[in-house]
Design an enzyme around this catalytic site. Structure first.
Site, PDB file in Angstrom:
ATOM      1  CD  GLU A  38      -2.711   1.414   0.078  1.00  0.00           C
ATOM      2  OE1 GLU A  38      -3.330   0.446  -0.407  1.00  0.00           O
ATOM      3  OE2 GLU A  38      -2.740   2.554  -0.412  1.00  0.00           O
ATOM      4  CB  THR A  80      -5.624  -0.505  -4.068  1.00  0.00           C
ATOM      5  OG1 THR A  80      -5.259   0.439  -3.076  1.00  0.00           O
ATOM      6  CG2 THR A  80      -4.959  -1.838  -3.774  1.00  0.00           C
ATOM      7  CG  HIS A 195      -4.833   3.724   2.831  1.00  0.00           C
ATOM      8  ND1 HIS A 195      -5.462   4.937   2.934  1.00  0.00           N
ATOM      9  CD2 HIS A 195      -5.288   3.158   1.684  1.00  0.00           C
ATOM     10  CE1 HIS A 195      -6.265   5.106   1.891  1.00  0.00           C
ATOM     11  NE2 HIS A 195      -6.177   4.035   1.111  1.00  0.00           N
ATOM     12  CG  ASP A 254      -1.104   0.584  -3.808  1.00  0.00           C
ATOM     13  OD1 ASP A 254      -0.267   1.407  -3.394  1.00  0.00           O
ATOM     14  OD2 ASP A 254      -2.225   0.418  -3.263  1.00  0.00           O
ATOM     15  CG  HIS A 255      -1.667   4.016  -5.224  1.00  0.00           C
ATOM     16  ND1 HIS A 255      -1.581   4.768  -4.076  1.00  0.00           N
ATOM     17  CD2 HIS A 255      -2.573   3.037  -4.953  1.00  0.00           C
ATOM     18  CE1 HIS A 255      -2.411   4.285  -3.168  1.00  0.00           C
ATOM     19  NE2 HIS A 255      -3.020   3.221  -3.669  1.00  0.00           N
TER      20      HIS A 255
HETATM   21  C1  GP9 Z   1      -8.756  -0.766   0.398  1.00  0.00           C
HETATM   22  C2  GP9 Z   1      -7.313  -0.660   0.058  1.00  0.00           C
HETATM   23  C3  GP9 Z   1      -6.909   0.765  -0.140  1.00  0.00           C
HETATM   24  O1  GP9 Z   1      -9.258  -2.051   0.448  1.00  0.00           O
HETATM   25  O2  GP9 Z   1      -6.987  -1.470  -1.012  1.00  0.00           O
HETATM   26  O3  GP9 Z   1      -7.429   1.287  -1.288  1.00  0.00           O
HETATM   27  P1  GP9 Z   1      -6.911   2.632  -1.959  1.00  0.00           P
HETATM   28  O4  GP9 Z   1      -7.587   3.764  -1.258  1.00  0.00           O
HETATM   29  O5  GP9 Z   1      -5.425   2.715  -1.807  1.00  0.00           O
HETATM   30  O6  GP9 Z   1      -7.306   2.504  -3.385  1.00  0.00           O
HETATM   31 MN    MN Z   2      -3.719   1.687  -2.349  1.00  0.00          MN
END
Ligand code: GP9
Ligand code: MN
Length: 402
Positions: A38, A80, A195, A254-255
């Site tokens: 994340e 994500t 996150h 992921d980003h």
């Molecule tokens: C939520 C997690 C975070 O289940 O994958 O999502 P994001 O906000 O990073 O897209």
């Molecule tokens: Mn994410």
């Protein structure tokens, strides 16, 4: 109709490159574990806060794995879920909204379905509600056999923070479920603790807060440090279970985690102005691939992107992708073109960066004549357009590669 696909088919097949002869099929029948990390960008890797390492585990893991330090995320508003979509399909996400919501009824030929034909069992582990990002629907579409969502975990006050179950507890509780899967398996883990807004309990703070006017950036480093710890413990558990030696392990960010709202503090941290060139370089996320039995690592600095993961991993497993509709290229292919196309139309090669209608030299980091980017700019536009046409037209329903 199906004829719309012909141009696209010709294009993607013409850009196919030969896989590396040594690596193709070398890990046939091995398990695969993906970890979606994340909000992890590349810049904290190897960094320190007050002399303390922010990613001590990843620093070591990189030494015995392939590490791609010029690997870019290509996500859009789907965050994500876009990262998942890209890596499972080797297609681009859409420019507006999230393809997980807008086109979940499409025909896709995602990795779990391809691997099912090869005898693989597939599962996702993620301690959030199964409906978040429409995952339950999309995972069925992709052909996943099982989704261990929040209902498979024990979550309480003690073991949760921020968005929910803490990563260390998430991996720990996942182990028995992972061990119960039939092998070979294809398993995806999606972490959560790192996150936004990157809050942690005091007991989980393993490095100091960074000191700037952005509390978000300040908290980012301890949160990354915590995730690093969780990854360390998980890999230890994999080793103890014996799975480590028969599993290809892929870790990707992921980003971005730090948005442009924090540009002033990021600029201060990096010690440079945050030009569009620098902002584009901040779209790098780490990619680490550990192969079974691998002892010696290698850092690969040629430009790569999330879209390249699918053919890379399938080729390691000995699966021919020459008839797949995919935009990525095998990262181990000796003849691949090193280019990352971002969802906003920016692109990066080993020599240039193009963003906000300006072409930059990577050497000087200054603008150069736009004609130097022209050829690639056309290609970038075309790929995004082709990928959009596939998604909006649901064109893969006309394509039968079985
Ligand atoms: C939520 C997690 C975070 O289940 O994958 O999502 P994001 O906000 O990073 O897209
Ligand atoms: Mn994410």
């Amino acid at each position: 109709d199906g004829r719309k696909l012909v141009d696209i088919e010709n294009y993607v097949h013409s850009k196919q490159t030969e896989p590396d002869k040594e690596l193709f099929g070398r890990y046939k029948g091995r398990n695969v574990i993906y970890i979606s990390m994340e909000s992890l960008q590349t810049f904290p890797i190897g960094s320190t806060i007050n002399g303390q390492a922010v990613t001590p585990f990843l620093n070591d893991f990189i030494k015995e794995s392939y590490y791609f330090d010029n690997f870019y995320h290509q996500t859009g508003q789907g965050k994500t879920s876009d990262a998942e979509f890209i890596t499972e399909n080797s297609l681009y996400p859409i420019g507006r909204g999230a393809v997980y919501f807008t086109n979940s009824q499409n025909t896709f030929r995602a990795t779990p379905r391809i691997l099912k034909n090869e005898g693989y069992y597939s599962a996702v582990f993620h301690a959030n509600d199964r409906t978040f990002w429409n995952r339950d629907i999309m995972y069925d579409n992709f052909g996943y056999d099982e989704f261990f969502d929040v209902s498979s975990y024990t979550v309480n006050e003690e073991n949760s923070v921020n968005w929910g179950l803490k990563d260390i507890d998430f991996f720990k509780q996942s182990m028995p479920m992972l061990k119960s899967l039939p092998e070979p398996f294809y398993a995806k883990f999606i972490t959560l603790t790192n996150h936004f807004p990157f809050t942690l309990d005091d007991e989980d703070m393993m490095v100091d807060l960074y000191d700037s006017d952005s509390r978000t950036l300040n908290r980012y480093f301890p949160a990354v440090r915590y995730m690093d710890e969780a990854l360390k413990l998980f890999v230890q558990d994999l080793k103890e279970s014996g799975l480590y030696d028969r599993t290809v392990i892929v870790l990707y960010g992921d980003h971005y985690g730090i948005s442009e709202n924090h540009n002033a503090e990021m600029a201060e941290y990096l010690g440079t102005d945050l030009t569009p060139f620098q902002s584009t370089q901040l779209q790098r996320v780490p990619l680490i691939i550990h192969l079974p039995g691998q002892k010696e690592g290698q850092t690969i600095s040629s430009v790569a992107a999330q879209i390249d993961l699918r053919p890379t991993v399938l080729h390691l497993l000995g699966i021919d992708t020459s008839d797949h509709i995919q935009f990525g290229e095998d990262l181990f292919s000796p003849s691949r073109e090193n280019m990352a196309i971002l969802r906003d139309g920016s692109f990066i090669t080993d020599d240039i960066v193009y963003t906000k209608e300006t072409c930059y030299s990577k050497v000087t980091e200054n603008p150069i004549d736009n004609s130097d980017c022209e050829l690639y700019a056309e290609k970038a536009k075309m790929e995004l357009d082709y990928s959009d046409r596939i998604i909006y037209g649901d064109l893969l329903r006309f394509y039968d590669n079985d």
